[in-house]
Design a protein around this motif. Sequence first.
Motif, mmCIF file in Angstrom:
data_model
loop_
_atom_site.group_PDB
_atom_site.id
_atom_site.type_symbol
_atom_site.label_atom_id
_atom_site.label_comp_id
_atom_site.label_asym_id
_atom_site.label_seq_id
_atom_site.Cartn_x
_atom_site.Cartn_y
_atom_site.Cartn_z
ATOM 1 N N SER A 192 64.555 3.269 3.392
ATOM 2 C CA SER A 192 64.087 2.200 4.164
ATOM 3 C C SER A 192 65.221 1.257 4.682
ATOM 4 C CB SER A 192 62.778 1.587 4.033
ATOM 5 O OG SER A 192 61.816 2.175 3.679
ATOM 6 N N ASN A 193 65.647 0.992 5.870
ATOM 7 C CA ASN A 193 66.609 0.190 5.970
ATOM 8 C C ASN A 193 66.258 -1.239 5.912
ATOM 9 O OD1 ASN A 193 68.381 2.288 6.920
ATOM 10 N ND2 ASN A 193 68.189 2.313 9.121
ATOM 11 N N GLY A 244 66.001 18.980 4.827
ATOM 12 C CA GLY A 244 66.528 17.837 4.046
ATOM 13 C C GLY A 244 65.907 16.430 4.770
ATOM 14 N N VAL A 245 66.457 15.447 4.313
ATOM 15 C CA VAL A 245 65.942 13.947 4.704
ATOM 16 C C VAL A 245 66.956 13.630 5.668
ATOM 17 C CG1 VAL A 245 65.098 11.589 4.119
ATOM 18 C CG2 VAL A 245 64.561 13.695 2.618
ATOM 19 N N TYR A 246 66.547 13.276 6.871
ATOM 20 C CA TYR A 246 67.204 12.462 7.874
ATOM 21 C C TYR A 246 66.706 10.956 8.309
ATOM 22 C CZ TYR A 246 69.201 17.152 8.269
ATOM 23 O OH TYR A 246 69.818 18.197 8.030
ATOM 24 N N ILE A 247 67.473 10.052 8.841
ATOM 25 C CA ILE A 247 67.192 9.060 9.367
ATOM 26 C C ILE A 247 67.217 9.023 10.823
ATOM 27 C CG2 ILE A 247 67.482 6.450 9.649
ATOM 28 C CD1 ILE A 247 66.585 7.038 6.920
ATOM 29 N N VAL A 248 66.119 9.057 11.624
ATOM 30 C CA VAL A 248 66.069 8.554 13.167
ATOM 31 C C VAL A 248 66.237 7.360 13.398
ATOM 32 C CG1 VAL A 248 64.757 9.429 15.113
ATOM 33 C CG2 VAL A 248 64.586 10.996 13.305
ATOM 34 N N SER A 249 67.082 7.117 14.297
ATOM 35 C CA SER A 249 67.441 5.626 14.763
ATOM 36 C C SER A 249 67.343 5.193 16.247
ATOM 37 C CB SER A 249 68.728 5.084 14.326
ATOM 38 O OG SER A 249 69.023 3.566 14.675
ATOM 39 N N ILE A 250 66.466 4.486 16.678
ATOM 40 C CA ILE A 250 66.547 4.166 18.084
ATOM 41 C C ILE A 250 66.764 2.768 18.218
ATOM 42 C CG2 ILE A 250 65.057 4.271 20.174
ATOM 43 C CD1 ILE A 250 63.294 6.427 19.210
ATOM 44 N N ASP A 251 67.755 2.402 18.936
ATOM 45 C CA ASP A 251 68.434 1.055 19.092
ATOM 46 C C ASP A 251 68.299 0.203 17.814
ATOM 47 O OD1 ASP A 251 68.835 1.916 21.464
ATOM 48 O OD2 ASP A 251 67.203 0.970 22.549
ATOM 49 N N GLY A 252 68.372 0.836 16.528
ATOM 50 C CA GLY A 252 68.523 -0.148 15.174
ATOM 51 C C GLY A 252 67.197 -0.084 14.587
ATOM 52 N N HIS A 253 66.037 0.697 15.299
ATOM 53 C CA HIS A 253 64.801 1.012 14.575
ATOM 54 C C HIS A 253 64.793 2.178 14.091
ATOM 55 C CE1 HIS A 253 63.260 -2.865 16.718
ATOM 56 N NE2 HIS A 253 64.330 -2.403 17.345
ATOM 57 N N ASN A 254 64.328 2.072 12.718
ATOM 58 C CA ASN A 254 64.715 3.450 11.842
ATOM 59 C C ASN A 254 63.590 4.096 11.296
ATOM 60 O OD1 ASN A 254 67.764 3.582 11.711
ATOM 61 N ND2 ASN A 254 67.192 1.345 11.319
ATOM 62 N N LYS A 255 63.432 5.492 11.227
ATOM 63 C CA LYS A 255 62.351 5.845 10.572
ATOM 64 C C LYS A 255 62.968 7.206 9.833
ATOM 65 C CE LYS A 255 58.906 4.890 14.000
ATOM 66 N NZ LYS A 255 58.005 3.944 13.329
ATOM 67 N N LYS A 256 62.246 7.645 8.777
ATOM 68 C CA LYS A 256 62.598 8.786 7.880
ATOM 69 C C LYS A 256 62.105 10.009 8.502
ATOM 70 C CE LYS A 256 61.108 9.405 3.892
ATOM 71 N NZ LYS A 256 60.751 9.082 2.410
ATOM 72 N N LEU A 257 62.833 11.101 8.579
ATOM 73 C CA LEU A 257 62.446 12.396 9.319
ATOM 74 C C LEU A 257 62.755 13.353 8.060
ATOM 75 C CD1 LEU A 257 61.449 14.373 11.587
ATOM 76 C CD2 LEU A 257 64.010 14.528 11.961
ATOM 77 N N ILE A 258 61.816 14.228 7.915
ATOM 78 C CA ILE A 258 62.255 15.392 6.948
ATOM 79 C C ILE A 258 62.230 16.720 7.658
ATOM 80 C CG2 ILE A 258 60.951 16.614 5.063
ATOM 81 C CD1 ILE A 258 59.774 13.998 4.186
ATOM 82 N N ILE A 259 63.029 17.341 7.715
ATOM 83 C CA ILE A 259 63.338 18.857 8.139
ATOM 84 C C ILE A 259 62.838 19.940 7.040
ATOM 85 C CG2 ILE A 259 64.809 20.305 9.475
ATOM 86 C CD1 ILE A 259 64.148 17.977 10.932
ATOM 87 N N ASN A 260 62.175 20.821 7.519
ATOM 88 C CA ASN A 260 61.559 21.859 6.589
ATOM 89 C C ASN A 260 62.702 22.926 6.749
ATOM 90 O OD1 ASN A 260 59.316 20.676 5.340
ATOM 91 N ND2 ASN A 260 57.922 21.372 6.972
#
Length: 374
Positions: free
Chosen positions: A235-236, A358-374
């Motif tokens: 988490s950022n 793997g695990v990625y971070i999706v960022s929209i204008d500095g607001h971040n969420k974790k994304l898991i790609i299978n």
Amino acid sequence: MKTTLKQVFSIVMCFISIGYFAADDISLTSAKINQLTLNYEKVQISQAQGLTFTGYVNNIANFDHTGIYINLKVVDSNDDTIFNVNSAPVTITALTEDSILIATPFNTPEAGSYTFIFKMFQDIPDAIPGNNMITKDIQVDNHVYQRDNGQFNGTLNILTNDSYELGNLFEVHSAGIVTSASVFIAPNSTAGDYINFILYELDSAFNYFYYIEFSEDYMIQPSDIGDTVTLNFYSNHFVTAKNMLCVTVYTYGGTGLEFGVSQSAEPGTSFYYDWDYDWVSLDWTPMVRMHFDEFLGSTEDIKMEWSMYPNPANDIVNIQISDSKWHTIEIKNALGQIVHSSSQMTSGSVDVSDLKAGVYIVSIDGHNKKLIIN
């Protein structure tokens, strides 16, 4: 005697060596950026803005020197002067050291290489004008807090346990987001051990580190040996001005993985921790860096809500945004590298079929969420 140019970027730690002193000599001994505690080689650009400066002078004459002032000139990588100001003139009394303030703030326009030139002037001739100038090349970076100078100088003998933490104290001088951390893997290491990064906040009143966040675990690969590894925090972490943070790398796995150290550390700013001896202050600066994004959100931005699904995802991620404005969407991998960038309004989808699991971070204008790609 050691004089430091304390700063958020890495301005001068400098003494001008003189073989002799004349009776009417006055010398500029050091200069620093005001209100900062730690020495930095690189920092993110927002922390380098609005800084004032102080020069320190030494009058060894048996009479007062009048009309003393300091000029600070900043030259960019194109040899263009982008900052050129004088302090107010002062009088330095005989046989004393004193300071001179350059009160005009300096704002770094962009990341890059800069040369800072401090030069002192006075009303009467100076016997040794060669000790009246200090100059230093520095690098300003967009996102990296880097205490070390980038030069690998070996590892610490204390690092003998199979699992331990090693890191540095960092200071924050404006609001921002801590996103990731990195460390230099010593060339004599072997692959197979795991690392992650841990973020602490310092309670200065009690001199205690409070746990905040950690990164994913990562197994060191042969290609990582002698190189820098960067991992995102899960988490950022949003921080405000005047925060003191400690970033450590934690290793476990049994081979005694070692990390690089650079130059000497200021007392109480670099640390080693094992589960037997608690926190130990180090004499050397570990090559552990903190990655920090400038927080530019307005009140409206802070209230912006967005969501994505499915998560975990395989081929497509659907994104919904609460307002009707255009926004920048970025996806970063575990190394902090941007693997996707696009603009989107309200709702839409992103093709992630080319991304590895793997695990990625999706960022929209500095607001971040974790994304898991299978």
